[in-house]
Structures are given as C-alpha cells and as structure tokens.
Scaffold this motif. Structure first.
Motif, PDB file in Angstrom:
ATOM      1  N   ALA A 147      -5.348 -44.775  20.516  1.00 17.75           N
ATOM      2  CA  ALA A 147      -4.158 -44.030  20.086  1.00 17.75           C
ATOM      3  C   ALA A 147      -3.255 -44.870  19.187  1.00 17.75           C
ATOM      4  N   ARG A 148      -3.592 -46.132  19.023  1.00 15.39           N
ATOM      5  CA  ARG A 148      -2.734 -47.084  18.298  1.00 15.39           C
ATOM      6  C   ARG A 148      -1.320 -47.103  18.880  1.00 15.39           C
ATOM      7  N   ASP A 149      -1.293 -47.026  20.199  1.00 10.80           N
ATOM      8  CA  ASP A 149      -0.019 -47.103  20.922  1.00 10.80           C
ATOM      9  C   ASP A 149       0.188 -48.565  21.303  1.00 10.80           C
ATOM     10  N   TRP A 150       0.699 -49.321  20.346  1.00  9.28           N
ATOM     11  CA  TRP A 150       0.759 -50.775  20.503  1.00  9.28           C
ATOM     12  C   TRP A 150       1.722 -51.199  21.603  1.00  9.28           C
ATOM     13  N   GLN A 151       2.810 -50.469  21.759  1.00  9.31           N
ATOM     14  CA  GLN A 151       3.752 -50.822  22.814  1.00  9.31           C
ATOM     15  C   GLN A 151       3.109 -50.651  24.191  1.00  9.31           C
ATOM     16  N   ARG A 152       2.358 -49.584  24.365  1.00  7.05           N
ATOM     17  CA  ARG A 152       1.654 -49.413  25.637  1.00  7.05           C
ATOM     18  C   ARG A 152       0.565 -50.470  25.792  1.00  7.05           C
ATOM     19  N   LEU A 153      -0.207 -50.698  24.725  1.00  7.46           N
ATOM     20  CA  LEU A 153      -1.343 -51.614  24.786  1.00  7.46           C
ATOM     21  C   LEU A 153      -0.917 -53.038  25.132  1.00  7.46           C
ATOM     22  N   PHE A 154       0.146 -53.499  24.481  1.00  6.32           N
ATOM     23  CA  PHE A 154       0.495 -54.918  24.579  1.00  6.32           C
ATOM     24  C   PHE A 154       1.745 -55.203  25.414  1.00  6.32           C
ATOM     25  N   VAL A 155       2.556 -54.182  25.680  1.00  9.44           N
ATOM     26  CA  VAL A 155       3.802 -54.411  26.419  1.00  9.44           C
ATOM     27  C   VAL A 155       3.736 -53.720  27.785  1.00  9.44           C
ATOM     28  N   ALA A 156       3.682 -52.383  27.784  1.00  7.98           N
ATOM     29  CA  ALA A 156       3.709 -51.665  29.056  1.00  7.98           C
ATOM     30  C   ALA A 156       2.510 -51.996  29.945  1.00  7.98           C
ATOM     31  N   GLU A 157       1.327 -52.151  29.317  1.00  6.77           N
ATOM     32  CA  GLU A 157       0.111 -52.435  30.090  1.00  6.77           C
ATOM     33  C   GLU A 157      -0.312 -53.903  29.960  1.00  6.77           C
ATOM     34  N   ARG A 158       0.640 -54.769  29.669  1.00  9.46           N
ATOM     35  CA  ARG A 158       0.303 -56.172  29.404  1.00  9.46           C
ATOM     36  C   ARG A 158      -0.455 -56.824  30.564  1.00  9.46           C
ATOM     37  N   ALA A 159      -0.076 -56.505  31.784  1.00 13.78           N
ATOM     38  CA  ALA A 159      -0.724 -57.126  32.940  1.00 13.78           C
ATOM     39  C   ALA A 159      -2.207 -56.767  33.032  1.00 13.78           C
ATOM     40  N   LEU A 160      -2.595 -55.609  32.484  1.00 14.58           N
ATOM     41  CA  LEU A 160      -3.988 -55.193  32.553  1.00 14.58           C
ATOM     42  C   LEU A 160      -4.913 -56.093  31.735  1.00 14.58           C
ATOM     43  N   TRP A 161      -4.340 -56.830  30.789  1.00 12.48           N
ATOM     44  CA  TRP A 161      -5.179 -57.729  29.982  1.00 12.48           C
ATOM     45  C   TRP A 161      -5.814 -58.817  30.839  1.00 12.48           C
ATOM     46  N   ARG A 162      -5.290 -59.063  32.032  1.00 14.31           N
ATOM     47  CA  ARG A 162      -5.939 -60.022  32.931  1.00 14.31           C
ATOM     48  C   ARG A 162      -7.305 -59.517  33.380  1.00 14.31           C
ATOM     49  N   GLN A 163      -7.523 -58.205  33.268  1.00 13.82           N
ATOM     50  CA  GLN A 163      -8.807 -57.606  33.645  1.00 13.82           C
ATOM     51  C   GLN A 163      -9.704 -57.356  32.436  1.00 13.82           C
ATOM     52  N   ALA A 164      -9.254 -57.769  31.269  1.00 11.86           N
ATOM     53  CA  ALA A 164      -9.974 -57.486  30.028  1.00 11.86           C
ATOM     54  C   ALA A 164     -10.579 -58.760  29.446  1.00 11.86           C
ATOM     55  N   ARG A 165     -11.612 -58.561  28.643  1.00 14.46           N
ATOM     56  CA  ARG A 165     -12.204 -59.659  27.885  1.00 14.46           C
ATOM     57  C   ARG A 165     -12.420 -59.182  26.457  1.00 14.46           C
ATOM     58  N   LEU A 166     -11.975 -59.988  25.506  1.00 14.30           N
ATOM     59  CA  LEU A 166     -12.174 -59.686  24.100  1.00 14.30           C
ATOM     60  C   LEU A 166     -13.020 -60.784  23.482  1.00 14.30           C
ATOM     61  N   LEU A 167     -14.091 -60.397  22.831  1.00 15.17           N
ATOM     62  CA  LEU A 167     -14.967 -61.333  22.133  1.00 15.17           C
ATOM     63  C   LEU A 167     -14.852 -61.120  20.632  1.00 15.17           C
ATOM     64  N   VAL A 168     -14.492 -62.160  19.895  1.00 15.77           N
ATOM     65  CA  VAL A 168     -14.567 -62.107  18.434  1.00 15.77           C
ATOM     66  C   VAL A 168     -15.999 -62.454  18.041  1.00 15.77           C
ATOM     67  N   PHE A 169     -16.697 -61.475  17.487  1.00 15.14           N
ATOM     68  CA  PHE A 169     -18.096 -61.634  17.090  1.00 15.14           C
ATOM     69  C   PHE A 169     -18.223 -61.989  15.612  1.00 15.14           C
ATOM     70  N   GLY A 170     -17.369 -61.424  14.779  1.00 15.19           N
ATOM     71  CA  GLY A 170     -17.502 -61.584  13.338  1.00 15.19           C
ATOM     72  C   GLY A 170     -17.210 -63.006  12.880  1.00 15.19           C
ATOM     73  N   HIS A 171     -18.150 -63.586  12.142  1.00 12.27           N
ATOM     74  CA  HIS A 171     -17.978 -64.988  11.749  1.00 12.27           C
ATOM     75  C   HIS A 171     -16.921 -65.166  10.665  1.00 12.27           C
ATOM     76  N   ALA A 172     -16.712 -64.156   9.819  1.00 16.49           N
ATOM     77  CA  ALA A 172     -15.641 -64.262   8.821  1.00 16.49           C
ATOM     78  C   ALA A 172     -14.279 -64.252   9.505  1.00 16.49           C
ATOM     79  N   LEU A 173     -14.140 -63.454  10.546  1.00 14.00           N
ATOM     80  CA  LEU A 173     -12.880 -63.431  11.283  1.00 14.00           C
ATOM     81  C   LEU A 173     -12.652 -64.752  12.020  1.00 14.00           C
TER      82      LEU A 173
END
Length: 258
Positions: A147-173
């Motif tokens: 939804a591109r709801d950045w406030q929810r993603l990064f602020v309201a639900e910030r604690a949930l990131w402890r249950q998340a894993r993000l992998l940067v796969f792209g070598h240019a990035l």
C-alpha cells in the motif's frame, strides 16, 4: 583493485555475505584480482556447462552476450571493481538462484536474440539481479509495503521488523550501499501465489523465479535505508516524512518511475 576498497562487512545488508567478503578482501589485499579472489572461495554448485569459475573479463568474446557466455562455459567474466565483486559474492552465496536467473536469461537470448529491447522477462530478470531484494515478513508489513503506507510500515508497525528478514540480492544495489544515501530503493520480489514472502534461502529464491510470474514484474519498491536498525538516521523524528523518498500511493492512471 585497491585493498582499501570500501566494504564495511558490519553493515546489516552485508551480513549474509560478510564471511566471504572478508576472506576475498584479504586475498585482494595481497594484490590479486577480483576474479582470482572469488575463485579462491569454495564454489558450492556448478552450472550445466560445468563447475562455476570467475575469469577476467577479457576471457569472454566481445560478440557473445554476457549471460549466454556464462551459460555456455560456466565462467563469469569479472572486472576489478566493486560491482563485479558483489556479483561474485551473490553467485557464491545464492548459486541456485543465480543459476536460475542465468538459465532464464540464456533461454530468452537463444529464443529472441539480442535486440534494442530486452522484453518483459529479461527486463524483470535484470532488475532483480541488479537491484532486487527478498523480504520474509509478517502479513501486516507486506500489506503496508504494497500500500506504500510508509508510516504504518516503518513507524506504527516498527516492532514487527524484529520478526522480519530482508535480503539485498541485487549486486548493483550492494555496490551503491557502499556509500549509503536515503533514496536507495530495492525492488522486493513478491512470491507467486497467495503468500507474498519468499523464504531467505537459496532454494526458495530459485523456486520463486518463475518465468511467467517474473514477466509481470511482481516487485514492490522499498527504500532500504528506512528499515529499522539498518541506518542510524532513520531513528530521527520526521525521517519518513520525506515524500521524495517515501512516495505516497500512485494516483489512478499515473505512474511513478521506480
């Protein structure tokens, strides 16, 4: 390649690659090239043409497409720069996923040749290979991301990131993140089917690289330096208010460049 190359293996986005990056960096410090440094690492899997090898870029014929050459020879042309260094690290850590990308690229090249445009599948393959990421996260984070709801993603639900894993796969990035800047954005692969998450292991990523699914460009843009605990500036009040980076949802009928 200068042994003072800017690779800080303590950065969270480099965590999966850190042991190999450190070992290869020690080899580079001895004066060897990137192809040699990568080739000194254990190669966990082969390609249809044989064992995977990293070779100097001049090894490949000038008139053969890069991905077609890799598929034909199991050799990855490698320059002495950070871009190709990170490409090699991803090959070593996620060989099944990289092999799948190469097989699909080579198949499309054999089918359609090299033209002015890659076509939707090769565009998606290149986008993921260069700038892609994989997110394994609770549904609430996926809902906010899509939804591109950045406030929810990064602020309201910030604690949930402890249950998340993000992998940067792209070598240019990975290369760009050597000098972090707020606007840097990954294209997160949405898994085929009802589940959005892709498990962060090699076999799962390879299995998610379905040709028909990829041709639909199933990616969600994610400003990676907004991820909690990935970059100290995102702890500051108002960090996520920057609409040049954290863009609102698209109005109907209007496209933003990704």
């Amino acid at each position: 390649m200068n042994p003072a190359w800017p690779v800080d293996t303590a950065r969270p986005w480099l965590a999966p690659y850190a042991p190999r990056a450190a070992a290869a960096g020690a080899t580079l410090a001895q004066g060897l090239g990137v192809a040699e440094a990568l080739s000194n690492q254990p190669v966990p899997i082969g390609l249809p043409a044989g064992p995977l090898r990293f070779v100097p870029v001049h090894t490949a014929p000038a008139d053969e497409a890069y991905e077609a050459f890799i598929f034909r020879t199991a050799q990855v042309p490698t320059r002495d720069n950070l871009h190709d260094f990170f490409n090699g690290l991803v090959w070593l850590h996620f060989p099944q996923a990289k092999r799948r990308l190469n097989e699909l690229q080579a198949g499309e090249i054999a089918r359609a040749g090299i033209g002015a445009e890659r076509g939707p599948l090769r565009d998606a393959l290149t986008l993921f290979d260069e700038n892609g990421a994989v997110l394994d996260a609770p549904p609430a984070l996926w809902e906010a991301l899509l939804a591109r709801d950045w406030q929810r993603l990064f602020v309201a639900e910030r604690a949930l990131w402890r249950q998340a894993r993000l992998l940067v796969f792209g070598h240019a990035l990975l290369e760009k993140l050597s000098s972090p800047r707020k606007p840097m954005t990954a294209h997160v692969l949405c898994a085929p089917g009802a589940s959005r998450s892709v498990a962060i292991d090699d076999a799962a990523i390879a299995a998610a690289l379905d040709a028909a699914h990829l041709a639909s460009k199933p990616f969600a843009p994610l400003p990676v330096l907004g991820v909690p605990d990935w970059w100290a500036p995102n702890e500051a009040p108002g960090f996520y208010d920057d609409t040049e980076v954290f863009r609102p949802p698209r109005p109907a009928g209007r496209l933003y460049p990704e």
